[in-house]
Design a protein around this motif. Sequence first.
Motif, mmCIF file in Angstrom:
data_model
loop_
_atom_site.group_PDB
_atom_site.id
_atom_site.type_symbol
_atom_site.label_atom_id
_atom_site.label_comp_id
_atom_site.label_asym_id
_atom_site.label_seq_id
_atom_site.Cartn_x
_atom_site.Cartn_y
_atom_site.Cartn_z
ATOM 1 N N VAL A 127 -53.616 -0.646 -3.340
ATOM 2 C CA VAL A 127 -54.973 -0.488 -3.870
ATOM 3 C C VAL A 127 -54.855 0.248 -5.197
ATOM 4 O O VAL A 127 -54.397 1.386 -5.242
ATOM 5 N N GLY A 128 -55.228 -0.468 -6.260
ATOM 6 C CA GLY A 128 -55.065 0.140 -7.579
ATOM 7 C C GLY A 128 -53.609 0.428 -7.884
ATOM 8 O O GLY A 128 -53.304 1.390 -8.601
ATOM 9 N N GLY A 129 -52.726 -0.393 -7.312
ATOM 10 C CA GLY A 129 -51.294 -0.198 -7.549
ATOM 11 C C GLY A 129 -50.665 0.853 -6.657
ATOM 12 O O GLY A 129 -49.455 1.079 -6.717
ATOM 13 N N ARG A 130 -51.463 1.499 -5.804
ATOM 14 C CA ARG A 130 -50.930 2.561 -4.940
ATOM 15 C C ARG A 130 -50.577 1.993 -3.566
ATOM 16 O O ARG A 130 -51.303 1.172 -3.010
ATOM 17 N N THR A 131 -49.438 2.456 -3.029
ATOM 18 C CA THR A 131 -48.953 2.011 -1.716
ATOM 19 C C THR A 131 -48.624 3.244 -0.873
ATOM 20 O O THR A 131 -49.014 4.370 -1.203
ATOM 21 N N GLY A 132 -47.871 3.000 0.189
ATOM 22 C CA GLY A 132 -47.483 4.111 1.055
ATOM 23 C C GLY A 132 -46.694 5.183 0.319
ATOM 24 O O GLY A 132 -46.802 6.375 0.629
ATOM 25 N N ARG A 133 -45.884 4.780 -0.643
ATOM 26 C CA ARG A 133 -45.101 5.751 -1.417
ATOM 27 C C ARG A 133 -45.994 6.698 -2.218
ATOM 28 O O ARG A 133 -45.568 7.795 -2.610
ATOM 29 N N ASP A 134 -47.232 6.263 -2.453
ATOM 30 C CA ASP A 134 -48.180 7.102 -3.211
ATOM 31 C C ASP A 134 -49.156 7.834 -2.281
ATOM 32 O O ASP A 134 -50.089 8.491 -2.754
ATOM 33 N N GLY A 135 -48.971 7.697 -0.968
ATOM 34 C CA GLY A 135 -49.872 8.352 -0.023
ATOM 35 C C GLY A 135 -51.039 7.486 0.401
ATOM 36 O O GLY A 135 -51.963 7.981 1.048
ATOM 37 N N LEU A 136 -51.006 6.191 0.052
ATOM 38 C CA LEU A 136 -52.064 5.272 0.474
ATOM 39 C C LEU A 136 -51.599 4.558 1.741
ATOM 40 O O LEU A 136 -50.630 3.805 1.694
ATOM 41 N N HIS A 137 -52.302 4.778 2.842
ATOM 42 C CA HIS A 137 -51.834 4.268 4.133
ATOM 43 C C HIS A 137 -52.920 3.492 4.863
ATOM 44 O O HIS A 137 -54.090 3.498 4.460
ATOM 45 N N THR A 138 -52.515 2.875 5.966
ATOM 46 C CA THR A 138 -53.465 2.216 6.848
ATOM 47 C C THR A 138 -54.073 3.267 7.789
ATOM 48 O O THR A 138 -53.565 4.388 7.911
#
Length: 305
Positions: free
Chosen positions: A272-283
């Motif tokens: 989302v907006g280029g952010r993934t789990g590595r950026d703290g964006l999780h399910t």
Amino acid sequence: MSDEHGSVFDGLLGGDSSQWAFGTDFEDPLAGVDTTTPGGVDPAELATYCLMLGDDALIMSQRLSEWCSRAPDLEEDIALANIALDLLGQARLLLARAAAADPGVVPALPEGSPVPPEDALAFFRDDREFRNVRLAEVANGDFAHVVVRLLLFSTARLALLERLRTSRDQVLAAVAAKGVKEVAYHRDWAGRWFLTLARGTEESNRRLLAALDLLWPLQGELVGAHPLERSLAGSGVGVDPASMREEVDAVLDQVLTVSGVPRPERAPLAGVGGRTGRDGLHTEALSRLLAEMQVVARAHPSGRW
């Protein structure tokens, strides 16, 4: 026990301590290892990188632990528990390394709390502070689901650990050297079960294909490079996951071909907006997992176990 027989640990105490991979002090997981940050490396970046790798192992371990007493037979039940323990051991070392590199990443606890830094990082961070890939956190499915997830995860992690053995950071190099043998077994276990389910019954094949279709889009995050990973790879400390892609693809293609399973044509799950789990964006699955995993520690932050 009579004094005649003594303790089974007697022969291990004293003398040469090199028999221990990380020293003889069980209270400090990094005892005996040089924790000095390599020259030219930002300690905060090194700590975040260790959180990425440590959180991957910790969350995968937690998901595998949920399989205790649920596997098809006793032998596989023990195998899954042992794999979970291997990953938990890697997580402890990597989280301890993160805390040693940058103590600022460790959550603040009540004064006098006996919780060691690696446990504080495991039990007192919120979901947005975790850096694991989303493949590790999604909720468990059936046995085919655990086989596919472990195959995807261990294939990429083995490729990473093999490269990380030459890291300029002595702790990461030591963790990788120890972990390669463990993860090689994890990949072998998952690969053999993948073949078994693919060539088993019509139902086992159907379940395997369903799990592969569901999890394949999450595999891309394991071999997609985060800017921090590229930065630390450039300084000889970390590994650029993009450099592993060809090897990971070759291994997975081999397993798929032997199993008679077509390679999925699913696009990687976007962030989302280029952010993934590595950026703290999780399910949402990670929040629920942490709520269960952390509840006791958070209720008793000054407790001793």
